[in-house]
Design a protein around this motif. Sequence first.
Motif, short mmCIF file in Angstrom:
data_model
loop_
_atom_site.label_atom_id
_atom_site.label_comp_id
_atom_site.label_asym_id
_atom_site.label_seq_id
_atom_site.Cartn_x
_atom_site.Cartn_y
_atom_site.Cartn_z
N TYR A 16 50.13 41.16 88.02
CA TYR A 16 48.74 41.53 88.12
C TYR A 16 47.93 40.58 89.12
CZ TYR A 16 48.94 44.89 84.22
OH TYR A 16 49.07 46.01 83.63
N LYS A 17 48.22 39.29 89.07
CA LYS A 17 47.56 38.33 89.93
C LYS A 17 48.05 38.44 91.49
CE LYS A 17 46.43 34.95 86.28
NZ LYS A 17 47.00 33.53 85.88
N THR A 204 53.52 53.22 83.46
CA THR A 204 53.30 53.09 81.88
C THR A 204 52.72 51.82 81.44
OG1 THR A 204 54.93 54.97 81.93
CG2 THR A 204 54.24 53.64 79.81
N LEU A 205 53.47 50.97 81.89
CA LEU A 205 53.21 49.45 81.54
C LEU A 205 51.80 48.91 81.56
CD1 LEU A 205 55.95 47.51 83.13
CD2 LEU A 205 55.43 47.48 80.79
N PRO A 206 50.91 49.14 82.52
CA PRO A 206 49.43 49.07 82.63
C PRO A 206 48.50 49.62 81.38
CG PRO A 206 50.13 49.41 84.86
CD PRO A 206 51.30 49.71 83.77
N ARG A 207 49.05 50.76 81.10
CA ARG A 207 48.55 51.63 80.11
C ARG A 207 48.66 50.97 78.40
NH1 ARG A 207 49.10 57.34 78.85
NH2 ARG A 207 47.10 57.14 78.19
N THR A 215 41.27 39.41 85.44
CA THR A 215 42.28 39.58 86.60
C THR A 215 41.92 41.05 87.24
OG1 THR A 215 43.84 38.79 85.24
CG2 THR A 215 44.55 39.98 86.91
N SER A 216 41.31 41.91 86.79
CA SER A 216 40.78 43.29 87.40
C SER A 216 39.82 43.05 88.43
CB SER A 216 40.40 44.31 86.13
OG SER A 216 41.58 44.45 85.54
N THR A 217 38.76 42.10 88.03
CA THR A 217 37.56 41.87 89.03
C THR A 217 38.12 41.03 90.18
OG1 THR A 217 36.23 41.70 87.10
CG2 THR A 217 35.44 40.56 88.90
N GLU A 218 39.17 40.17 89.81
CA GLU A 218 39.78 39.38 91.10
C GLU A 218 40.59 40.08 91.87
OE1 GLU A 218 42.22 36.47 89.11
OE2 GLU A 218 40.73 35.14 88.59
#
Length: 257
Positions: A16-17, A204-207, A215-218
């Motif tokens: 994700y990063k 699927t993994l992110p769900r 992390t999403s904001t970054e």
Amino acid sequence: MSPISAADIPSLSLLYKLRKLQPPSVAPVAGATPNHNDRIGLIKGDITTLAIDAIVNAANNSLLGGGGVDGAIHRAAGRGLIEECRTLNGCDTGDSKITNAYNLPSKKVIHTVGPIFDAIRPEKSEAKLKSCYKTSLELAARNGIKTIAFSAISTGIYGYPSLDASVAACETVKEFLDGENGSKMEKVVFVTFEEKDVRSYNMTLPRYFPPNSETSTEQKKASKAQEAEAEAKASQLPDVPTADPADQDHAQKKQKQ
């Protein structure tokens, strides 16, 4: 190829990063949290190269080798594996058995028998597939295994749709990690090879294991910065040619002649 240790397999947190894995495009499933993201790994490649506690073999009922991942694991392990498998008297669909790994870099091999997909009764296939992941994880926990890697079970010649199979896998792994034995597992790795499995797990993994809000904001900030940088670079580039450069070269050569 050099063996790959569990520490070298990227976790979901790292992916994700690095923006190698995107937040879910639809809402996460109920109860999904980022709590396990440091303990879930994802890698595209050859499962026989992983130097971890156990790899999971997508076996057939005989446990005596076959095609695909099963054949690759048996070839890499050497004759000792099939000799031990002969003592196990096969394995039922949805169940799992454990052996030594012999010439493989992993310590153990867990053999699980996935279902042949039944399009008429998909719920029966789903129950058997989930059982493959559940019994493998339970067997690992009983044998002190802390790092385990799964290939995409049943998505090859057994015909299980890759997306549906990834949902069954992620749901079962999440339930195990949330349960009483979940703390015994340091890392659960999903190994993809074919592109259809890569796409399915990326969706699927992110769900089931979404990124944390920080992390999403970054990612969003980084994405905007990248877009701005790309636009700035694009404005400095020459106009896109309207003709094929090869055609222009050909025309120039004819003029010289």
